[in-house]
Design a protein around this motif. Sequence first.
Motif, mmCIF file in Angstrom:
data_model
loop_
_atom_site.group_PDB
_atom_site.id
_atom_site.type_symbol
_atom_site.label_atom_id
_atom_site.label_comp_id
_atom_site.label_asym_id
_atom_site.label_seq_id
_atom_site.Cartn_x
_atom_site.Cartn_y
_atom_site.Cartn_z
ATOM 1 N N ALA A 91 30.675 -1.740 -39.751
ATOM 2 C CA ALA A 91 29.438 -2.474 -39.994
ATOM 3 C C ALA A 91 29.610 -4.113 -39.868
ATOM 4 C CB ALA A 91 28.687 -1.605 -41.049
ATOM 5 N N ALA A 92 30.481 -4.452 -40.695
ATOM 6 C CA ALA A 92 30.944 -5.832 -41.005
ATOM 7 C C ALA A 92 31.246 -6.555 -39.813
ATOM 8 C CB ALA A 92 31.824 -5.968 -42.134
ATOM 9 N N ARG A 113 30.633 -6.018 -36.683
ATOM 10 C CA ARG A 113 29.493 -6.113 -35.550
ATOM 11 C C ARG A 113 28.760 -7.326 -35.777
ATOM 12 N NH1 ARG A 113 27.758 -0.932 -34.209
ATOM 13 N NH2 ARG A 113 26.326 -2.098 -32.829
ATOM 14 N N THR A 114 28.153 -7.736 -34.705
ATOM 15 C CA THR A 114 27.457 -9.075 -34.692
ATOM 16 C C THR A 114 25.997 -8.730 -35.246
ATOM 17 O OG1 THR A 114 27.154 -8.630 -32.445
ATOM 18 C CG2 THR A 114 28.280 -10.448 -32.859
ATOM 19 N N PRO A 115 25.718 -9.455 -36.158
ATOM 20 C CA PRO A 115 24.297 -9.145 -36.831
ATOM 21 C C PRO A 115 23.197 -9.501 -35.767
ATOM 22 C CG PRO A 115 25.620 -10.601 -38.148
ATOM 23 C CD PRO A 115 26.247 -10.638 -36.809
ATOM 24 N N LYS A 116 22.045 -8.831 -35.631
ATOM 25 C CA LYS A 116 21.102 -8.851 -34.821
ATOM 26 C C LYS A 116 19.828 -8.904 -35.617
ATOM 27 C CE LYS A 116 21.028 -7.435 -30.285
ATOM 28 N NZ LYS A 116 21.199 -6.119 -29.587
ATOM 29 N N LEU A 143 17.026 -6.004 -34.348
ATOM 30 C CA LEU A 143 16.938 -4.442 -34.117
ATOM 31 C C LEU A 143 17.031 -4.384 -35.977
ATOM 32 C CD1 LEU A 143 18.146 -2.923 -31.447
ATOM 33 C CD2 LEU A 143 19.697 -2.043 -33.563
ATOM 34 N N GLY A 167 16.716 0.103 -37.436
ATOM 35 C CA GLY A 167 17.668 1.071 -37.825
ATOM 36 C C GLY A 167 18.704 0.352 -38.744
ATOM 37 N N GLY A 168 18.732 -0.848 -38.918
ATOM 38 C CA GLY A 168 19.747 -1.601 -39.359
ATOM 39 C C GLY A 168 20.223 -1.272 -40.766
ATOM 40 N N GLN A 169 19.011 -1.074 -41.636
ATOM 41 C CA GLN A 169 19.142 -0.862 -43.008
ATOM 42 C C GLN A 169 19.839 0.427 -43.357
ATOM 43 O OE1 GLN A 169 15.731 -0.764 -45.615
ATOM 44 N NE2 GLN A 169 17.126 -1.505 -47.039
#
Lengths: 127, 303
Positions: free
Chosen positions: B244-245, B247-250, B253, B256-258
């Motif tokens: 998770a860390a 990945r590029t934050p977006k 989106l 489902g992020g949480q």
Amino acid sequence: MRRLGDLEAEIMDRLWTWNRPATVREIVDDINRNRPVAYTTVMTVTNILYGKGWLLRGKQGRAWLYSPVRSREAYAAALMEDGLGESKDRRAALVAFVENMSDEEQAALRKALRNTGRQAGQAEADS
Amino acid sequence: MNAAPALVGYTAAVGFAAPYLLLRADWPHRAPALAAAVWHALAVSFSFGAALSAASLAMPAEHLHAGMVGLLHACGLDVGVGRPDPEIAARLAVGVPAAIGIALVASFAFHVVRARRVRSEHREAVDLVGRHSARLCATVLPYDTPAAYCLPGRDPRIVISDAAVRHLTPEQLGAVLEHEQAHIAGRHHLVLATVEAFYSVFRWVPLARHAREQTALLLEMIADDRALRSHSHEALATAMYEMAAARTPKGALAAGGQSALIRLKRVLGPRKTAHPALWGSVAAAALTVPLLPLLVACPPGLG
């Protein structure tokens, strides 16, 4: 019985590894070191790959020289991004291990992990 | 007796109130498979309720016709109240529920077929670009971020980046692969197609939106639980964080992020399973809920 896809992968693999345009003859000769394969078969499959848009070709003398359209890494990155749902409308098709997160969520994750790490460490120290 | 108001009321309650009750409950994350079943039961119940409501509103009887006209009035639609035409009403009584049923089935088929096509194109490309690892039972792609996903369905694949293979410990890697394997073995793509289909038909109903989001999360939890059977909590949680860390934050989106955070806290938190009594009663409810609209429509006491 090998599948067509296997031969496709072998051809692409060689072109990516050599990193230069090559003729069908060169590919056939290289595959023939490991196993026999007919020139016409490789030519057919190479043509299929060209038709599918994986290869470019240019004429040199009487022979066609083939080269991959993009590097293996570029294809892999595009596939990964697709599979991880970074391009739109792929939700239904694939399931990514984790989805994107914001910075705050990452910080919270880190904190949650640290806490258990500490607890585990303490438990070990206690025992 | 006219069942229409009761049916409309029931359907509205399932579609608009039930999802919020279920979202507020704390047992779904302890029994994710059961919770997913309840979301599906609600969706089925809502579909039946909507179809039967439509049928009973259009029933070829004077007072029922009045009922439909009244409802349209309430919705702000003014219809010229002519003589009720029993034939048209009878056609509506069959046609509308049939249309709902056909729309749901067609939408499910569409989602399944489209997803299968996308996956098979993707799989073909993955087979060309990646290297199959017999040890991992997965295809490894050259990609400098730890990541993994699966292509479920016929001839499935687990795809993992070479960075994940390098950076994760064997134990963590095992947990990730087991998680993906659980998605494939559980045929989770079909479950997702069901809620997608329901969402495409009843897009404006809160139940559809929440069922779609929650089912995706619950399926991840089911897969997590499966991975935890043979791997440690720390291994799964660390792998989850590493991926998770990286990945590029977006921001866009966020929907489902949480879920990664919810899942991680769940994996690290104390193991709580649902109480058998609770489990039993929820399971019984999940089985009964789809049939409730039929009971409302034709109360047995009234024959």
